[in-house]
Write an enzyme that holds these catalytic residues in place. Structure first.
Site, PDB file in Angstrom:
ATOM      1  N   ARG A 104      -6.565   2.445 -12.292  1.00 20.94           N
ATOM      2  CA  ARG A 104      -7.910   2.921 -12.025  1.00 20.94           C
ATOM      3  C   ARG A 104      -7.916   3.760 -10.749  1.00 20.94           C
ATOM      4  NH1 ARG A 104     -12.992  -1.152 -11.415  1.00 20.94           N
ATOM      5  NH2 ARG A 104     -11.830  -1.786  -9.557  1.00 20.94           N
ATOM      6  N   THR A 108     -12.718   7.766  -8.424  1.00 25.02           N
ATOM      7  CA  THR A 108     -13.541   8.045  -9.607  1.00 25.02           C
ATOM      8  C   THR A 108     -13.747   6.829 -10.494  1.00 25.02           C
ATOM      9  OG1 THR A 108     -11.659   8.651 -11.003  1.00 25.02           O
ATOM     10  CG2 THR A 108     -12.617  10.383  -9.618  1.00 25.02           C
ATOM     11  N   ASP A 200      -9.211  -9.025  -7.785  1.00 23.92           N
ATOM     12  CA  ASP A 200      -8.337  -8.171  -8.582  1.00 23.92           C
ATOM     13  C   ASP A 200      -7.286  -9.043  -9.262  1.00 23.92           C
ATOM     14  OD1 ASP A 200      -5.813  -6.507  -9.051  1.00 23.92           O
ATOM     15  OD2 ASP A 200      -7.249  -4.943  -8.531  1.00 23.92           O
ATOM     16  N   ASP A 203      -3.551  -8.081  -8.502  1.00 21.59           N
ATOM     17  CA  ASP A 203      -3.127  -8.441  -7.146  1.00 21.59           C
ATOM     18  C   ASP A 203      -2.944  -9.945  -7.004  1.00 21.59           C
ATOM     19  OD1 ASP A 203      -3.033  -5.857  -6.250  1.00 21.59           O
ATOM     20  OD2 ASP A 203      -5.014  -5.891  -5.304  1.00 21.59           O
TER      21      ASP A 203
END
Length: 209
Positions: A104, A108, A200, A203
């Site tokens: 990602r 944006t 996340d 992560d």
């Protein structure tokens, strides 16, 4: 919501709560993702077609059900999607694997593809796309787009957590693709993270920042 299946099994919900905890270790998070992947695989494959075949038991011959058709394909979206794979393969060890590399863009929030590898006959199989966090839905939509370009028409999406925005995006682009998730959370924050969420997933699974 149409074509959204929330898996409310007590074991799934219990393990999800453990994964949400901020102090959960990398090892613990990874193990729980593996375990919950197996449980979600059980639910997403509940309606697979069967056919009767003749077998011989120690006592006699009989007609018994076996899975019909070609073996299915698990398609994890890299990185975090691979956390589902081992648990699901414990349940369906003969499944094929397709890898879809997407990240990602932090500015944006759009999905950028960097890798794609799938079985040559992937279009003839049921493909289960694995994306633990259905946040904006950009990665899931991009993965489904890519699989459809390869001729895939029988597709399902499995995620750990979903945001309403992600569900809306997937069904706006691919209304026929059903979604299985352990929970639908409240919303996305300004950075595109699911709230309350669990951070996340990639992560936390790999111990990165």
């Amino acid at each position: 919501m149409r074509e959204v299946h929330v898996v409310d099994h007590p074991l799934v919900q219990h393990k999800l709560t453990l994964m949400r905890e901020a102090e959960r270790t990398t090892k613990g998070f990874r193990q729980l993702l593996n375990e919950i992947g197996m449980l979600l695989a059980y639910e997403v494959t509940r309606d697979l077609k069967l056919e009767d075949v003749e077998i011989e038991t120690p006592l006699t011959r009989m007609q018994a059900p076996k899975l019909a058709g070609k073996k299915l394909v698990f398609a994890p979206i890299l990185r975090a999607g691979v956390g589902f794979v081992d648990g699901m393969l414990e349940l369906v060890p003969s499944a094929r694997i397709a890898h879809i590399g997407l990240y990602r863009d932090p500015k944006t929030l759009q999905a950028v593809e960097y890798y794609f590898k799938a079985p040559p006959d992937v279009a003839e199989r049921l493909v289960i796309v694995l994306d633990p966090m259905l946040a904006t839905g950009n990665s899931a939509v991009a993965a489904i787009d890519r699989l459809k370009e390869r001729g895939c028409r029988d597709l399902r999406l499995v995620c750990l957590l979903a945001a309403p925005e992600g569900i809306a995006h997937v069904h706006g682009s691919h209304p026929e693709v059903p979604i299985w998730t352990a929970a639908i959370d409240s919303h996305l924050d300004a950075h595109g993270y699911i709230v309350p969420g669990l951070g996340d997933a990639g992560d936390r699974m790999f111990g990165t920042k």
